[in-house]
Enzyme design. Structure first.
Site, PDB file in Angstrom:
ATOM      1  N   THR A   1       0.005  -0.368  -1.423  1.00  0.00           N
ATOM      2  CA  THR A   1      -1.037  -0.086  -2.401  1.00  0.00           C
ATOM      3  C   THR A   1      -0.540  -0.204  -3.836  1.00  0.00           C
ATOM      4  OG1 THR A   1      -0.573   2.291  -2.489  1.00  0.00           O
ATOM      5  CG2 THR A   1      -2.116   1.530  -0.796  1.00  0.00           C
ATOM      6  N   CYS A   2      -1.492  -0.253  -4.747  1.00  0.00           N
ATOM      7  CA  CYS A   2      -1.170  -0.313  -6.177  1.00  0.00           C
ATOM      8  C   CYS A   2      -1.046   1.110  -6.723  1.00  0.00           C
ATOM      9  CB  CYS A   2      -2.264  -1.090  -6.903  1.00  0.00           C
ATOM     10  SG  CYS A   2      -1.860  -1.517  -8.599  1.00  0.00           S
TER      11      CYS A   2
END
Length: 396
Positions: A335-336
């Site tokens: 994920t970011c």
């Protein structure tokens, strides 16, 4: 770089998997349950279902005689659907609204944890005649996750709470403790028994005789590594010896009719669940401080299966790269989000240098909290599906 030899049905299932998933080893969970019953004979087991709210796990443990420690109306309802008898359940959450109390009381729950006078007042109104056990606060020292702030009260408060419960038509039935999750010392239980003994004595002076003590959770998983990458080796023989000795001591204070309950979570399921994931990318880049560092990005991370990355380095196996040359890398999820990574200040992980995107990776000893902490799909990365093995059989 060397890998431990891995074999058995769980690893066969991981090898057969072509897509990312969590695999639970039901016979392995059963075997761990049987070990617990041998080590603590006569103690009632109430599985902390938050650790693994999987119907197949709940049902299999119920068949062995386990109940559950539930913390919400939805957990009670799920356990009932999975085949857990209501008489083997208690509501172990000291944090509950009036509606929570009324809902689980209608479902048949009659045993409630408490730690405040306000909660006792609400129980008397919405669960009249119920049995209550009061949770004592502990320091949490020696555990990876101490639980000393949100839950539990002082010994003096416990005496007043259970006295008030009696005066309001409730049954003061027990005391409970939780020595901290993944507790690594036997001394934590020794200290808990000291505190319980003092409260039992004080209650007896008020004419209150309890019928059980709930020893809570805290029993550790065996296959973890800490955030530095060092294997955790809990002294299980010593822990069980201290618990048995402590129970005998409390029976001498209360009388031999005193019963005991334990609420294992990760001890039962952590080492018997694993994730088949894959490599997103292995990259090397210069950092702001000028250092060049490798980063291994996996298809799962903090938000879809590996929530406890802040305190653990989950054991990784790269089945298509056994014996390969390795490089030290930070392991991170897809994920970011910068929190979606192992604690890279504390220790890097050796990984095969020639990893390619799509290569399989097995994440071991992650059966606890893998499903329960997953989001609905943070950043669009979906929660992992789960499957299970039952002996030689593999179910989807």
């Amino acid at each position: 770089m060397t890998y431990e030899a891995e074999s058995g049905p769980l690893f066969d299932a991981l090898a057969a998997a072509s897509a990312d998933q969590i695999v639970y080893d039901l016979p392995g969970i059963e075997a761990r349950y049987d070990t617990l019953r041998r080590e603590l004979p006569g103690v009632a087991v109430r599985f902390a279902m938050k650790a693994c709210p999987v119907d197949e796990v709940l049902g299999r443990l119920a068949q062995r005689g386990s109940g559950v420690d539930a913390a919400s109306p939805d957990e009670v309802a799920q356990a009932l659907r999975a085949g857990v008898p209501i008489e083997r359940m208690h509501y172990g959450n000291t944090v509950k609204s009036d509606r929570n109390i009324a809902d689980v009381f209608r479902l048949g729950i009659r045993d409630f944890a408490t730690d405040s006078l306000e909660d006792v007042t609400a129980l008397a109104e919405h669960a009249p005649g119920a049995r209550v056990f009061c949770r004592l606060a502990t320091t949490g020292e020696g555990a990876l996750w101490g639980l000393s702030n949100k839950y539990g009260c002082s010994p003096a408060d416990a005496v007043d709470i259970l006295t008030t419960a009696r005066d309001n038509g409730l049954v003061p039935a027990g005391l409970s403790v939780h020595v901290g999750s993944q507790q690594m010392t036997a001394d934590a239980w020794r200290g808990a028994f000291d505190r319980i003994a003092d409260v039992l004595t004080a209650l007896r002076e008020r004419g209150i005789s309890l019928d059980h003590v709930n020893l809570g959770g805290g029993l550790p998983a065996l296959g973890y590594r800490d955030k530095h990458g060092r294997p955790l080796d809990p002294p299980m023989d010593k822990i069980f010896t201290v618990i048995r000795e402590g129970m005998e001591r409390l029976r001498e204070i209360r009388g031999h009719r005193l019963g005991f309950v334990v609420e294992p979570g990760r001890y039962l399921v952590a080492d018997h669940g694993a994730i088949r994931a894959h490599v997103a990318r292995l990259s090397a880049r210069g950092q702001a401080d000028g250092e060049r560092r490798y980063w291994l990005y996996l298809s799962c991370g903090k938000f879809n299966g590996l929530y406890e990355m802040d305190q653990l380095q989950y054991r990784l196996v790269f089945p298509t790269h056994r014996g390969a040359e390795s490089v030290p890398a930070v392991v991170a999820g897809p994920t970011c989000d910068s929190d979606d990574a192992y604690s890279h200040e504390d220790g890097l992980v050796p990984v095969p240098k020639d990893l390619a995107s799509g290569d399989p990776v097995w994440v071991l000893s992650c059966g606890a909290y893998a499903t329960s902490y997953m989001t609905q799909g943070f950043n669009g990365f979906r929660p992992l599906p789960y499957t299970w093995i039952d002996g030689g059989a593999h179910a989807a």
